[in-house]
Design an enzyme around this catalytic site. Structure first.
Site, mmCIF file in Angstrom:
data_model
loop_
_atom_site.group_PDB
_atom_site.id
_atom_site.type_symbol
_atom_site.label_atom_id
_atom_site.label_comp_id
_atom_site.label_asym_id
_atom_site.label_seq_id
_atom_site.Cartn_x
_atom_site.Cartn_y
_atom_site.Cartn_z
ATOM 1 C CG HIS A 113 -2.356 15.376 5.074
ATOM 2 N ND1 HIS A 113 -3.665 15.739 5.276
ATOM 3 C CD2 HIS A 113 -2.397 14.175 4.462
ATOM 4 C CE1 HIS A 113 -4.448 14.790 4.796
ATOM 5 N NE2 HIS A 113 -3.708 13.839 4.289
ATOM 6 C CG ASP A 178 0.392 20.397 -6.463
ATOM 7 O OD1 ASP A 178 -0.014 21.405 -7.073
ATOM 8 O OD2 ASP A 178 1.567 20.020 -6.482
ATOM 9 C CD GLU A 301 2.566 22.203 -9.358
ATOM 10 O OE1 GLU A 301 2.934 21.009 -9.435
ATOM 11 O OE2 GLU A 301 1.907 22.651 -8.390
HETATM 12 C C1 LIG Z 1 -0.443 14.304 -0.195
HETATM 13 C C2 LIG Z 1 0.012 15.669 0.229
HETATM 14 C C3 LIG Z 1 0.085 16.675 -0.701
HETATM 15 C C4 LIG Z 1 0.509 17.950 -0.325
HETATM 16 N N1 LIG Z 1 0.556 18.922 -1.257
HETATM 17 C C5 LIG Z 1 0.930 20.169 -0.904
HETATM 18 C C6 LIG Z 1 0.961 21.219 -1.859
HETATM 19 O O1 LIG Z 1 0.687 21.032 -3.035
HETATM 20 N N2 LIG Z 1 1.318 22.464 -1.440
HETATM 21 C C7 LIG Z 1 1.612 22.738 -0.135
HETATM 22 O O2 LIG Z 1 1.879 23.894 0.184
HETATM 23 N N3 LIG Z 1 1.614 21.746 0.784
HETATM 24 C C8 LIG Z 1 1.291 20.483 0.430
HETATM 25 N N4 LIG Z 1 1.296 19.484 1.363
HETATM 26 C C9 LIG Z 1 1.782 19.783 2.708
HETATM 27 C C10 LIG Z 1 0.710 20.370 3.594
HETATM 28 O O3 LIG Z 1 0.477 21.725 3.272
HETATM 29 C C11 LIG Z 1 1.152 20.289 5.042
HETATM 30 O O4 LIG Z 1 1.290 18.951 5.391
HETATM 31 C C12 LIG Z 1 0.204 20.991 5.973
HETATM 32 O O5 LIG Z 1 0.705 20.862 7.253
HETATM 33 C C13 LIG Z 1 -1.244 20.598 5.895
HETATM 34 O O6 LIG Z 1 -1.557 19.406 6.497
HETATM 35 P P1 LIG Z 1 -2.650 19.316 7.677
HETATM 36 O O7 LIG Z 1 -3.779 20.229 7.407
HETATM 37 O O8 LIG Z 1 -2.973 17.878 7.838
HETATM 38 O O9 LIG Z 1 -1.823 19.876 8.916
HETATM 39 P P2 LIG Z 1 -1.143 19.086 10.123
HETATM 40 O O10 LIG Z 1 -0.126 18.153 9.602
HETATM 41 O O11 LIG Z 1 -2.185 18.507 10.981
HETATM 42 O O12 LIG Z 1 -0.417 20.293 10.884
HETATM 43 C C14 LIG Z 1 0.728 20.911 10.358
HETATM 44 C C15 LIG Z 1 1.261 21.999 11.277
HETATM 45 O O13 LIG Z 1 0.335 23.063 11.317
HETATM 46 C C16 LIG Z 1 -0.189 23.209 12.639
HETATM 47 N N5 LIG Z 1 -1.615 23.418 12.487
HETATM 48 C C17 LIG Z 1 -2.553 22.559 12.020
HETATM 49 N N6 LIG Z 1 -3.758 23.155 12.032
HETATM 50 C C18 LIG Z 1 -3.557 24.406 12.505
HETATM 51 C C19 LIG Z 1 -4.409 25.495 12.763
HETATM 52 N N7 LIG Z 1 -5.714 25.439 12.538
HETATM 53 N N8 LIG Z 1 -3.864 26.620 13.262
HETATM 54 C C20 LIG Z 1 -2.536 26.723 13.500
HETATM 55 N N9 LIG Z 1 -1.688 25.711 13.300
HETATM 56 C C21 LIG Z 1 -2.193 24.567 12.803
HETATM 57 C C22 LIG Z 1 0.147 21.929 13.360
HETATM 58 O O14 LIG Z 1 0.270 22.095 14.744
HETATM 59 C C23 LIG Z 1 1.454 21.546 12.715
HETATM 60 O O15 LIG Z 1 2.506 22.256 13.283
HETATM 61 C C24 LIG Z 1 0.891 18.198 1.012
HETATM 62 C C25 LIG Z 1 0.833 17.169 1.956
HETATM 63 C C26 LIG Z 1 0.405 15.905 1.565
HETATM 64 C C27 LIG Z 1 0.380 14.811 2.557
#
Ligand SMILES: Cc1cc2nc3c(=O)[nH]c(=O)nc-3n(C[C@H](O)[C@H](O)[C@H](O)COP(=O)(O)OP(=O)(O)OC[C@H]3O[C@@H](n4cnc5c(N)ncnc54)[C@H](O)[C@@H]3O)c2cc1C
Length: 565
Positions: A113, A178, A301
């Protein structure tokens, strides 16, 4: 005593299926010619029973894209995707990279994400985190301890499932994002913010313990009491110091329902004044404070309304059952928008009640009555819905489903998230909401959030970065502004990226200090100067050299390369 035994047993069970494995060391390091990730992984797999590696185009393509949908390029492609069955598999992979002649990048990928390739591992190996627990796991990766009031969640678990598991016991975490379909490890690597952060802090302030695989391939359990430096480094650490394989999250009695409120404002000054009244001087359990309305809302918010009627503009928070506004309401809001030059503001709040929480429906109604009397929104433009707690927390998912159905989810998302000091938020609003973002309406698609948080709820020992600049460094309140746009038509992506650049240029020219949340920079020099600043950069580098000296982890963030400079 019993609680402690239960805690220990749960932690032990959590890793049971991993600790029995004897990890390979004899085969390492391989000869230099054998040190490509794929050769190294083939060797590794002989010793790892349930893990899998894929190098086929489907797997590799998926692992090189993300929600941003604008970074797929040959340079962001991994050589392989690794599907671990347990944390020990990941540790073995990292050790294999570390021992090879040229250590290759290893990046955890939660759900991808990110929006700028942060989870990519160019030329290296992407670790498919959701495969943890899918491949031959014998223990629950979401284990609730009712007695200990916590949940042990695998780093790959999504928050929606954490909520479901906790609610089965009448409990819930208290700090959210969110959108709940993000992984625990992914949000804890950033901060995890939403409308509850003003009271409870970001998600990183709500963690008791972590299991981490460091960049040297060690499996370490850390907390504020044990390996505290690693614990603090990993939280908000952008994946640079360790891969989170388990997080222990504290739980609290869960409410059952939410009165969900939207109040319309004609100007930014009135909105931010009310937001600050609601959040300032709030301590856990404090529902009074110096101001009558302080602490009355559980969630605060806000957003800028420029295209409030559009599907994309409202996707993130439509109630699943009905639209928030009737057509007649929308017409009244539109009339006010016209009078106010096309830009309105919305304060979005919620009051929780019922269930195992300590607030009754009557209390919530009294609180609501007080707010509707005291706050300075445009009279007549207050909208209230009553929804379940789960519907409220998972509200963005309903919007996701609508966008998916319309083919509008998998489009490019050139998002820009900033933290700004409170003292400059009105300058920012004038220059950006009424200026930069208005100059080209074609690029106005998507929600723009604006809401304040309390600095005191963030732990400065952790890696997450808040706005700083000489005199304003100590400001207690800072704002997040999230420009969350979707590029749906030809030229949108370019226009939006240009506008994002114009927003940060405006801040630079106007001397408004900011830091990016979910940051991205192309070079180490920019990371050092623009994101961290001297003191914090020195600490970040020092922690990197301690926990990931070969710069193996999360190279997609473009902060470090091998060898560490
Ligand atoms: C629709 C949407 C809504 C969102 N809303 C919010 C919000 O309200 N508040 C907010 O704070 N953020 C929000 N985000 C952002 C979100 O927190 C980040 O995108 C976050 O990276 C989580 O996505 P992911 O779990 O898919 O991680 P990824 O995109 O897969 O990874 C993100 C980063 O974290 C690292 N990572 C992933 N997993 C781990 C792990 N287990 N240990 C260590 N490093 C790791 C990855 O290597 C990369 O560098 C939103 C994103 C989207 C797409």
């Amino acid at each position: 005593m019993i609680a402690k035994q239960v805690q220990e047993k749960l932690a032990a069970l959590f890793v049971l299926n991993c600790v029995l494995k004897t990890l390979p060391t004899a085969a390492w390091p391989p000869a230099a010619a054998e040190s490509s990730p794929v050769v190294v992984l083939d060797e590794l797999l002989r010793d790892l029973g349930n893990a899998e590696i894929r190098t086929d185009p489907d797997a590799v393509s998926l692992a090189s894209t993300d929600f941003g949908n604008n970074v797929s390029s040959p340079t962001s492609r991994p050589a392989a995707v690794f599907y671990p069955s347990c944390a020990a598999d990941i540790a073995a992979l990292v050790r294999a990279s570390s021992a090879s002649a040229s250590p290759f990048p290893v990046s955890a990928r939660g759900r991808g994400h990110s929006t700028h390739g942060q989870a990519a591992a160019p030329g290296g190996v992407v670790v498919d985190m959701p495969s943890l627990g899918r491949r031959g796991a014998v223990v629950d990766r979401l284990a609730v301890s009712v007695e200990g009031r916590y949940v042990d969640a695998g780093g790959e678990q999504v928050w929606a499932d954490v909520l479901r598991a906790a609610l089965a016991h009448g409990l819930a975490p208290r700090s959210w994002t969110d959108y709940l379909h993000l992984t625990v490890g992914g949000t804890l690597s950033n901060a995890g913010i939403s409308g509850q952060a003003f009271r409870h802090g970001p998600q990183i302030s709500n963690v008791l313990e972590l299991d981490v695989v460091t960049g040297t391939g060690e499996m370490v359990t850390c907390s504020k009491e044990k390996e505290a430096d690693l614990f603090h480094a990993v939280l908000g650490g952008l994946g640079q110091f360790g891969i989170i394989t388990r997080a222990r999250i504290p739980l609290f009695p869960a409410p059952a329902r939410a009165r969900w409120v939207r109040l319309i404002y004609a100007d930014a000054a009135a909105l931010t004044r009310d937001q600050e009244r609601l959040i300032i001087n709030i301590d856990d359990g404090n529902r009074g404070g110096g101001d009558l309305v302080a602490g009355v809302m559980d969630y605060v918010e806000g957003s800028v309304l420029t295209d409030y009627q559009g599907l994309i503009g409202s996707w993130r928070s439509q109630p699943p059952s009905a639209s928030f506004f009737t057509d007649a309401d929308a017409a009244r809001v539109a009339a006010l928008a016209e009078k106010s030059g096309g830009v309105l503001y919305c304060l979005e709040g919620a009051l929780y009640y019922g269930g195992a929480g300590d607030t009754s429906a009557e209390d919530a109604d009294k609180g609501l009555e007080l707010l509707l009397r005291e706050l300075r929104y445009a009279r007549g433009l207050a909208f209230v819905q009553d929804v379940s707690y789960v519907e409220f927390l998972d509200r963005v998912h309903a919007g996701e489903l609508k966008l998916r159905a319309a083919g509008l989810w998998d489009v490019p998302h050139p998002w820009l998230n900033l933290f700004l000091p409170r003292s400059r938020i009105l300058d920012f609003a004038a220059g950006v909401f009424h200026g930069v973002l208005r100059r080209d309406d074609r690029a106005a698609v998507g929600p723009v959030l604006v809401y304040p948080m309390n600095r005191a709820k963030w732990d400065p020992e952790m890696s997450a970065v808040l706005p700083f600049s000489g005199g304003v460094d100590e400001e207690e309140v800072f704002y997040t502004v999230a420009v969350l746009r979707s590029a749906v038509a030809d030229g949108d992506l370019r226009r939006m990226e240009e506008q994002n650049a114009a927003v940060t240029r405006f801040c630079d020219d106007a001397g408004i200090p900011y830091v990016q949340y979910l940051p991205y920079y192309a070079t180490q020099a920019e990371w050092a100067a623009r994101h961290f600043g001297p003191g914090r950069w020195a600490r970040f580098v020092q922690r990197k050299s301690k926990y990931d000296p070969k710069a193996i982890l999360s190279r997609g963030q473009k902060i470090f390369s091998y060898p560490l400079a």
